[in-house]
Design an enzyme around this catalytic site. Structure first.
Site, PDB file in Angstrom:
ATOM      1  CG  ASP A 231       2.758 -12.320 -11.595  1.00 28.15           C
ATOM      2  OD1 ASP A 231       3.710 -11.820 -10.962  1.00 28.15           O
ATOM      3  OD2 ASP A 231       2.504 -11.994 -12.772  1.00 28.15           O
ATOM      4  CB  SER A 232       1.818  -8.122 -10.189  1.00 33.51           C
ATOM      5  OG  SER A 232       2.596  -8.389 -11.342  1.00 33.51           O
TER       6      SER A 232
ATOM      7  CE1 TYR B 242       0.643  -6.491  -7.039  1.00 34.67           C
ATOM      8  CE2 TYR B 242       1.964  -8.260  -6.108  1.00 34.67           C
ATOM      9  CZ  TYR B 242       0.734  -7.676  -6.324  1.00 34.67           C
ATOM     10  OH  TYR B 242      -0.398  -8.273  -5.820  1.00 34.67           O
ATOM     11  N   GLY B 243       6.291  -3.814  -9.442  1.00 37.91           N
ATOM     12  CA  GLY B 243       7.708  -3.427  -9.477  1.00 37.91           C
ATOM     13  C   GLY B 243       8.044  -2.048  -8.924  1.00 37.91           C
TER      14      GLY B 243
ATOM     15  CB  CYS C 190       5.268 -12.428  -8.407  1.00 37.39           C
ATOM     16  SG  CYS C 190       5.509 -10.641  -8.373  1.00 37.39           S
TER      17      CYS C 190
ATOM     18  CB  THR D  48       8.035  -7.797  -7.550  1.00 37.12           C
ATOM     19  OG1 THR D  48       8.467  -7.590  -8.895  1.00 37.12           O
ATOM     20  CG2 THR D  48       8.091  -6.506  -6.784  1.00 37.12           C
TER      21      THR D  48
ATOM     22  CD  GLU E  39       0.013  -7.833 -16.956  1.00 36.79           C
ATOM     23  OE1 GLU E  39      -1.222  -7.779 -17.065  1.00 36.79           O
ATOM     24  OE2 GLU E  39       0.603  -8.758 -16.357  1.00 36.79           O
TER      25      GLU E  39
ATOM     26  CB  CYS F 288      10.312  -9.824 -13.862  1.00 32.61           C
ATOM     27  SG  CYS F 288       8.592  -9.403 -14.158  1.00 32.61           S
TER      28      CYS F 288
ATOM     29  CG  HIS G 291       5.060  -9.863 -16.423  1.00 29.32           C
ATOM     30  ND1 HIS G 291       4.875  -9.998 -15.069  1.00 29.32           N
ATOM     31  CD2 HIS G 291       3.886  -9.404 -16.922  1.00 29.32           C
ATOM     32  CE1 HIS G 291       3.630  -9.643 -14.761  1.00 29.32           C
ATOM     33  NE2 HIS G 291       3.011  -9.281 -15.874  1.00 29.32           N
TER      34      HIS G 291
HETATM   35  N1  DGL Z   1       5.726 -10.704 -12.607  1.00 26.84           N
HETATM   36  C1  DGL Z   1       6.304  -9.859 -11.656  1.00 26.84           C
HETATM   37  C2  DGL Z   1       7.648 -10.219 -11.186  1.00 26.84           C
HETATM   38  O1  DGL Z   1       7.998 -11.350 -11.354  1.00 26.84           O
HETATM   39  C3  DGL Z   1       5.809  -8.517 -11.352  1.00 26.84           C
HETATM   40  C4  DGL Z   1       5.982  -7.461 -12.356  1.00 26.84           C
HETATM   41  C5  DGL Z   1       5.306  -6.209 -11.863  1.00 26.84           C
HETATM   42  O2  DGL Z   1       4.142  -6.307 -11.499  1.00 26.84           O
HETATM   43  O3  DGL Z   1       5.956  -5.155 -11.867  1.00 26.84           O
HETATM   44  O4  DGL Z   1       8.374  -9.425 -10.646  1.00 26.84           O
END
Ligand code: DGL
Length: 272
Positions: A10-11, A42-43, A73, A75, A152, A187, A189
């Site tokens: 994941d990011s 990453y978004g 993840c 993204t 985060e 996402c 998160h």
């Molecule tokens: N956990 C991520 C996702 O599922 C990435 C969130 C990010 O880094 O912007 O999209």
């Protein structure tokens, strides 16, 4: 039987929601986790940048000899290419297909919401799978980038006033639709904030946790290939991140619901 570890990336910390489920349903499996904490989020990134990052994340996991890769993840999953999948040489799953299929199964009204990062919403990856599974469905999406930073930084407690304020704003489009009965937390998160989201939306809306769905899908893939670790061994998780090790274990422990016992190491992801 295959005793090699499962690779998860994941990011940042969000993919630990998949690890949490994997540990529950496949306790004998070793796991290699990579969180790209040096390049999170990453978004907001472009497709080109994301693909470069994702290829490096995959290359790293392959270098660790994993038997399967989970892009935990949204993204990364939404921007995955066939070329990257072909470079893996091991079975792969992202979170989009398992989560969308679960949502299509759960929804009675066909009114489904998706919250995710900007890159995921833009890709329409969830919409495409949902439309294939449930052609009559109506999908409403909203990008919720601040949720990533809140998680985060550990702003995930139920009564956190900042997170509640942000969540109320982001969830407005869904609160307006009384027929919406399913919301994909697109996402990884976001399930960390599911208590707050559920409190705002009410119990009539089913929340879909993409990391959890991907973990169950991964289990079914490994079982069908006879590749589960069926030894007596208690699985171990090794964590790799691309920035400061300090603080990782504490925040990771909140998501995992238990202290981080495995080793945490910093790597130079740009060299992969
Ligand atoms: N956990 C991520 C996702 O599922 C990435 C969130 C990010 O880094 O912007 O999209």
């Amino acid at each position: 039987m295959d005793t090699r570890p499962i690779g998860v990336f994941d990011s940042g910390l969000g993919g630990l929601t998949a690890v949490r489920e994997l540990v529950k349903i496949l306790p004998q499996e070793d796991i290699i986790y990579f969180g790209d904490t040096g390049r999170v989020p990453y978004g907001p990134r472009s497709k080109e940048t994301l693909r470069r990052y994702v290829q490096q994340d995959v290359n790293f996991l392959i270098s660790k000899g994993v038997k399967m890769i989970i892009a935990a993840c949204g993204t990364a999953s939404a921007n995955m290419t066939q070329e990257i999948i072909d470079s893996m040489g091991v079975p792969y799953t992202g979170v989009v297909v398992p989560a969308a299929m679960k949502a299509a199964k759960c929804s009675k009204t066909g009114q489904i919401g998706v919250i995710a990062t900007a890159a995921t919403v833009r890709s329409k990856a969830f919409d495409n799978v949902l439309k294939r599974a449930l052609p009559e469905c109506k999908v409403t999406s909203n990008a919720c980038p601040l949720f990533v930073a809140l998680v985060e930084n550990g702003y995930s407690d139920f009564n956190n006033p900042v997170t509640r304020l942000v969540a109320k704003d982001y969830l407005q489009p869904f609160m307006k639709n009384p027929d919406l009965d399913t919301l994909i937390l697109g996402c990884t998160h976001f399930p960390v904030l599911s208590d707050i989201i559920a409190d705002i939306l009410g119990t009539d809306v089913t929340l879909i946790d993409p990391g959890k769905e991907a973990a169950h899908y991964a289990k079914s893939v490994l079982q069908s290939l006879n590749s589960c670790n069926t030894s007596e061994h208690q699985g171990v998780c090794h964590y790799y991140i691309s920035d400061n090790v300090e603080g990782f274990s504490e925040n990771a422990g909140i998501i995992l619901g238990e202290p981080v016992l495995g080793q945490v190491e910093k790597i130079e992801i740009d060299t992969y």
